[in-house]
Write an enzyme that holds these catalytic residues in place. Structure first.
Site, PDB file in Angstrom:
ATOM      1  N   ASP A   1      30.701 -20.214 -42.130  1.00 45.03           N
ATOM      2  CA  ASP A   1      30.360 -21.154 -43.196  1.00 45.03           C
ATOM      3  C   ASP A   1      29.791 -20.414 -44.316  1.00 45.03           C
ATOM      4  O   ASP A   1      28.758 -19.822 -44.407  1.00 45.03           O
ATOM      5  CB  ASP A   1      29.154 -22.193 -42.572  1.00 45.03           C
ATOM      6  N   GLU A  37      12.992   0.986  13.128  1.00 47.05           N
ATOM      7  CA  GLU A  37      12.314  -0.437  13.353  1.00 47.05           C
ATOM      8  C   GLU A  37      12.681  -1.401  12.292  1.00 47.05           C
ATOM      9  O   GLU A  37      13.011  -2.518  12.556  1.00 47.05           O
ATOM     10  CB  GLU A  37      10.653  -0.415  13.593  1.00 47.05           C
ATOM     11  N   ASP A  88       9.011  -3.979  16.539  1.00 46.69           N
ATOM     12  CA  ASP A  88       8.068  -3.049  16.969  1.00 46.69           C
ATOM     13  C   ASP A  88       8.023  -2.428  18.128  1.00 46.69           C
ATOM     14  O   ASP A  88       7.149  -2.533  19.076  1.00 46.69           O
ATOM     15  CB  ASP A  88       6.660  -3.544  16.664  1.00 46.69           C
ATOM     16  N   ILE A 104       9.891 -21.780  -2.220  1.00 44.93           N
ATOM     17  CA  ILE A 104      11.324 -21.592  -1.538  1.00 44.93           C
ATOM     18  C   ILE A 104      12.271 -22.917  -2.200  1.00 44.93           C
ATOM     19  O   ILE A 104      11.863 -23.950  -1.957  1.00 44.93           O
ATOM     20  CB  ILE A 104      11.002 -21.477  -0.084  1.00 44.93           C
ATOM     21  N   ASN A 115       0.931  -1.138  -0.183  1.00 47.22           N
ATOM     22  CA  ASN A 115       0.075   0.133  -0.043  1.00 47.22           C
ATOM     23  C   ASN A 115       0.882   1.281   0.128  1.00 47.22           C
ATOM     24  O   ASN A 115       0.338   2.333  -0.049  1.00 47.22           O
ATOM     25  CB  ASN A 115      -0.904   0.019   1.130  1.00 47.22           C
ATOM     26  N   GLU A 122      33.737 -19.255 -36.488  1.00 50.95           N
ATOM     27  CA  GLU A 122      33.701 -19.846 -37.715  1.00 50.95           C
ATOM     28  C   GLU A 122      32.783 -19.225 -38.634  1.00 50.95           C
ATOM     29  O   GLU A 122      31.593 -18.535 -38.174  1.00 50.95           O
ATOM     30  CB  GLU A 122      32.967 -21.184 -37.503  1.00 50.95           C
ATOM     31  N   ARG A 155      41.911 -28.244 -34.304  1.00 57.20           N
ATOM     32  CA  ARG A 155      40.717 -27.834 -33.970  1.00 57.20           C
ATOM     33  C   ARG A 155      39.688 -28.704 -33.981  1.00 57.20           C
ATOM     34  O   ARG A 155      39.872 -29.930 -34.841  1.00 57.20           O
ATOM     35  CB  ARG A 155      40.387 -26.559 -35.165  1.00 57.20           C
ATOM     36  N   HIS A 188      23.896 -22.225 -42.027  1.00 58.12           N
ATOM     37  CA  HIS A 188      24.214 -23.636 -42.056  1.00 58.12           C
ATOM     38  C   HIS A 188      23.647 -24.372 -43.365  1.00 58.12           C
ATOM     39  O   HIS A 188      22.835 -24.551 -43.365  1.00 58.12           O
ATOM     40  CB  HIS A 188      24.065 -24.270 -40.690  1.00 58.12           C
ATOM     41  N   LYS A 224      41.852 -18.748 -41.469  1.00 53.92           N
ATOM     42  CA  LYS A 224      42.280 -20.345 -41.645  1.00 53.92           C
ATOM     43  C   LYS A 224      41.540 -20.874 -42.799  1.00 53.92           C
ATOM     44  O   LYS A 224      40.272 -20.722 -42.932  1.00 53.92           O
ATOM     45  CB  LYS A 224      41.916 -20.971 -40.405  1.00 53.92           C
ATOM     46  N   GLU A 260      34.727 -22.299 -43.457  1.00 51.79           N
ATOM     47  CA  GLU A 260      34.489 -23.501 -43.985  1.00 51.79           C
ATOM     48  C   GLU A 260      33.781 -22.890 -45.525  1.00 51.79           C
ATOM     49  O   GLU A 260      32.602 -22.548 -45.443  1.00 51.79           O
ATOM     50  CB  GLU A 260      33.256 -24.161 -43.315  1.00 51.79           C
ATOM     51  N   ASN A 274      13.696 -25.452   2.780  1.00 52.10           N
ATOM     52  CA  ASN A 274      13.243 -24.118   2.670  1.00 52.10           C
ATOM     53  C   ASN A 274      14.146 -22.981   3.070  1.00 52.10           C
ATOM     54  O   ASN A 274      13.557 -22.150   3.895  1.00 52.10           O
ATOM     55  CB  ASN A 274      11.807 -24.171   3.525  1.00 52.10           C
ATOM     56  N   HIS A 282      32.035 -22.775 -32.523  1.00 50.06           N
ATOM     57  CA  HIS A 282      31.362 -23.566 -33.427  1.00 50.06           C
ATOM     58  C   HIS A 282      30.487 -22.806 -34.067  1.00 50.06           C
ATOM     59  O   HIS A 282      29.526 -22.582 -33.251  1.00 50.06           O
ATOM     60  CB  HIS A 282      31.462 -24.922 -32.953  1.00 50.06           C
ATOM     61  N   ASN A 283      30.043 -22.706 -35.543  1.00 47.15           N
ATOM     62  CA  ASN A 283      28.784 -22.297 -35.968  1.00 47.15           C
ATOM     63  C   ASN A 283      28.484 -20.905 -35.249  1.00 47.15           C
ATOM     64  O   ASN A 283      27.290 -20.558 -34.863  1.00 47.15           O
ATOM     65  CB  ASN A 283      27.664 -23.238 -35.825  1.00 47.15           C
TER      66      ASN A 283
END
Length: 754
Positions: free
Chosen positions: A351, A210, A199, A648, A165, A349, A555, A364, A447, A398, A674, A319-320
């Site tokens: 491709d 508090e 309190d 939890i 609130n 890489e 590789r 790919h 490469k 590649e 918990n 890779h890829n």
């Protein structure tokens, strides 16, 4: 009750004046973000929409309205999850779909982990500037926060959410809600007792001091209080001499000068500081700082010899690289290259396939993955290659293109990369040895296949397919199940002289066999192995493969028929000295955790020096003793199901050793029911490690489930030689490598030599 010196200074009220980090509350840019701005969320195919973006009072969360179908729902992101703010149309998304917006109105938020970029456009240049500058300031301030400040900030945010609130007071019901948010399942009787003790006004609401007291009691670290008491004695004050004893036990510099430096750096009480004394607060600040981290802080910068041949290093490899998801129907994106390079990857890489209008594309082949222009990929690599590391980047081509488009590829690389592209051997370099990362700083290497020097005109080459492609075809023939019918591969029986000329130190060749390769070493020749072929070589001739890898680069890549872009365990390849152990960076899992751990030291530069036993023919090191890892406590573990209030975690910790086969082991603690907020185990896990130079240690926290698979909570992986002894905090990471701050483990590491 906590000792008198223990003050964490939680916020005095759950909201006003808000949680914007100190020093930025009056900042003009941050003020504009707090008021909110209408920003276009730029997407493909007319999907762009204008949304109200607003920074929340916690100074960390940005909320905006999203849309799912016809329904609208609030969405948000955390500033802590942003890796970088990019001005203008730098991202692939804005270059493709942001032409309608002026360049200076555009900016991109690139996130850590796997979350997609957020491409945005403001109504005006001024608004865009406020958001770019404001976010950059917030990111810098949040990154510079101490762990104690992060804890303060985090608890303040939880208080703000729990105060339903918004009256700046907390009823017992709101306190119970807050405890669930904090991952604490506290007994009602105990929670009520604690609430009533705090309190003091008796009005059944906690406010001001508090609330401070309640938070202070919650955030107590009894294990740190006990540790502090062990060294400080009855007076609960640590003198410089007593701190020396602690530092000595930690295995650190225990000089009186160092003890005084620590006190003057971390002690909060000015009076104590002047007297060279440390209180509990300062001690906690010290242990929660980088000085108390499990990772050796010297290893966070480049600390290894970078002048040895390339073959003497493990090199972070992808890779890829172009894929954002799987390799059958995933999306190809230049952003995937940006992410990989910014994560420290040094070998990417490409491709390459024939494209329309004479422009080669990257994707790919023979799959449903989308295509991107080769030219765009090279531009992205140019822009991101050396942002995080100055050491060389290798482009693993590649190649499936005909001569004409191969020549186009060469032209693009020369024009876009300019002087950074290595096209000639280094002057004075020994031809029998590869150059070093230091010599190749800020250079990009290609490469690929290379024509024999005598060939002036393109003609048939015996090893016509890329060696990697040949290997993949072999693997596919062995597979009993064909997942899909692949169309015949293009006859790439020729190689362009223009492209061949760009290959200098990474000439792709079919593997000649270990016997021949060891008799006639060719440092500039490089072979690729599928994970299956590499395992076979390791099993049949491991020591010979180690010798081969001491002189030449190799590789390793994942099997071609893995539809989900799954990874393999890279550790067994590193054990054999393979340098370029390529993984799918887009696929999270323990394999990528190990990769991140392997390249965590040496400033995360993407190059890690192999241990001596893998660089030269040397005997194995003497076996060290068993490291002992008493897992003591965890703090502020994240909730796995935020939508389920009663959810939890029941956490346990597993410690894994990844190294040579004889060293691989795992042990775990019991689970704590918990309690994800401050579970305490006090359990000791023991391991014997014979080759520590190759070992990685992975700390994993999971949520115990007796009926199904345990859920992943967080992890952290690091090399054993980078792990410091003593009492240490471990800062946990998510499944995709993002920080789970302020979640930590607290452990006591000891190593004994046999």
């Amino acid at each position: 009750s906590p000792s008198p010196q223990y003050t964490l200074r939680p916020p005095s009220a759950p909201s006003s004046p808000g949680l914007v980090p100190p020093g930025l509350t009056e900042d003009e840019d941050v003020q504009r973000m707090l008021r909110g701005s209408l920003l276009w969320k730029v997407k493909a195919k007319g999907g762009s929409r204008e949304r109200l973006f607003r920074l929340q009072e916690d100074g960390v969360t940005v909320c905006f309205e999203g849309r799912f179908g016809r329904a609208r729902s609030p969405q948000s992101f955390s500033v802590t999850h942003i890796e970088r703010v990019r001005e203008g149309r730098q991202s692939e998304g804005l270059r493709k779909h942001g032409a309608a917006f002026p360049e200076r109105h555009c900016f991109t938020l690139a996130f850590k982990g796997r979350r997609k970029n957020l491409d945005l456009a403001a109504r005006g240049e001024e608004d865009a500037r406020h958001w770019v500058q404001g976010l950059t300031k917030l990111m810098g301030r949040l990154q510079a926060m101490s762990q104690m400040e992060k804890l303060d900030h985090w608890i303040h945010g939880v208080l703000q959410r729990a105060d339903r609130n918004k009256d700046n007071k907390m009823s017992f019901r709101e306190v119970k809600s807050m405890l669930r948010m904090l991952n604490i399942d506290m007994d009602d009787v105990y929670a009520s007792k604690l609430f009533k003790e705090c309190d003091h006004s008796g009005n059944e609401r906690l406010e001001g001091r508090e609330l401070e007291e309640f938070c202070r009691r919650l955030l107590r670290r009894p294990e740190l209080e006990e540790l502090f008491g062990r060294y400080s004695g009855e007076d609960r004050v640590l003198s410089a001499e007593e701190l020396q004893d602690f530092l000595r036990d930690q295995g650190e510099d225990s000089s009186l000068r160092q003890a005084r430096t620590i006190i003057h750096t971390y002690e909060l009480n000015e009076k104590a500081k002047r007297q060279d004394l440390m209180m509990l607060d300062g001690f906690m600040m010290y242990l929660l700082s980088a000085a108390g981290d499990i990772l050796n802080q010297e290893h966070t910068k480049v600390h290894q010899d970078m002048s040895q041949p390339l073959s003497h290093y493990f090199i972070s490899s992808s890779h890829n690289t172009y894929l954002t998801r799987n390799q059958i129907g995933g999306t190809s994106s230049t952003e995937a290259y940006v992410r990989a390079l910014r994560a420290g990857c040094r070998c990417v890489e490409l491709d390459c396939w024939e494209g329309s209008d004479g422009e080669p594309v990257v994707y790919h082949g023979h799959t449903l993955t989308s295509k991107i222009l080769f030219r765009d990929v090279i531009e992205s690599i140019r822009d991101s290659a050396f942002e995080k590391s100055p050491y060389p980047v290798i482009l693993s081509l590649e190649n499936h293109c005909g001569l004409e488009q191969q020549a186009t590829m060469a032209r693009h690389m020369k024009a876009i990369l300019g002087d950074r592209l290595l096209t000639q051997p280094l002057q004075g370099q020994d031809p029998h040895e590869l150059p070093s990362p230091e010599q190749l700083k800020e250079k990009i290497l290609v490469k690929g296949k290379k024509l024999p020097e005598l060939w002036q005109e393109p003609q048939g080459v015996p090893s016509l397919l890329d060696p990697e492609e040949e290997e993949e075809e072999e693997e596919e023939e062995e597979e009993e199940e064909k997942v899909q019918e692949r169309s015949p591969r293009r006859d790439a029986s020729q190689v362009s002289p223009e492209l061949s000329a760009l290959v200098v130190y990474c000439q792709a060749v079919p593997f000649p066999g270990l016997a021949r390769a060891l008799r006639h070493p060719q440092p500039c020749h490089m072979s690729s192995f599928s994970e299956r072929k590499a395992r076979k070589l390791i099993k049949e001739a491991g020591p010979a493969l180690v010798r081969y890898n001491a002189r030449q680069l190799s590789r390793v890549y994942p099997l071609g028929l893995k539809m989900n872009s799954a990874n393999y365990n890279p550790q067994e390849m590193w054990n054999a000295g393979c340098q370029l152990v390529a993984l799918n960076f887009q696929t999270p899992g323990y394999e990528m955790d190990l990769n991140a751990g392997r390249f965590l030291p040496n400033g995360r530069c993407g190059y890690v020096l192999k241990p001596p036993c893998l660089r030269i023919l040397s005997p194995h090191p003497h076996p060290p003793g068993p490291p002992m890892v008493p897992v003591i406590t965890a703090q502020q573990l994240p909730k796995l199901n935020r939508d389920k209030g009663s959810s939890i975690v029941d956490p346990f910790v597993r410690v894994e050793i990844h190294g040579i086969p004889a060293d691989c082991a795992k042990q775990q603690t019991h689970h704590k029911l918990n309690n994800g907020f401050n579970p305490r185990w006090e359990e000791t896990l023991r391991f014997q490690v014979r080759v520590p130079e190759l070992a990685l240690v992975r700390f994993v926290v999971e949520d115990y489930d007796s009926t199904s698979c345990n859920d992943f909570v967080g992890q952290f992986t690091l090399p054993l030689p980078s792990m410091r002894q003593g009492y240490r905090h471990i800062h946990l990471l998510s499944k995709d490598g993002a920080s789970l701050s302020p979640a930590t483990l607290f452990v006591h590491v000891r190593c004994k030599s046999l």
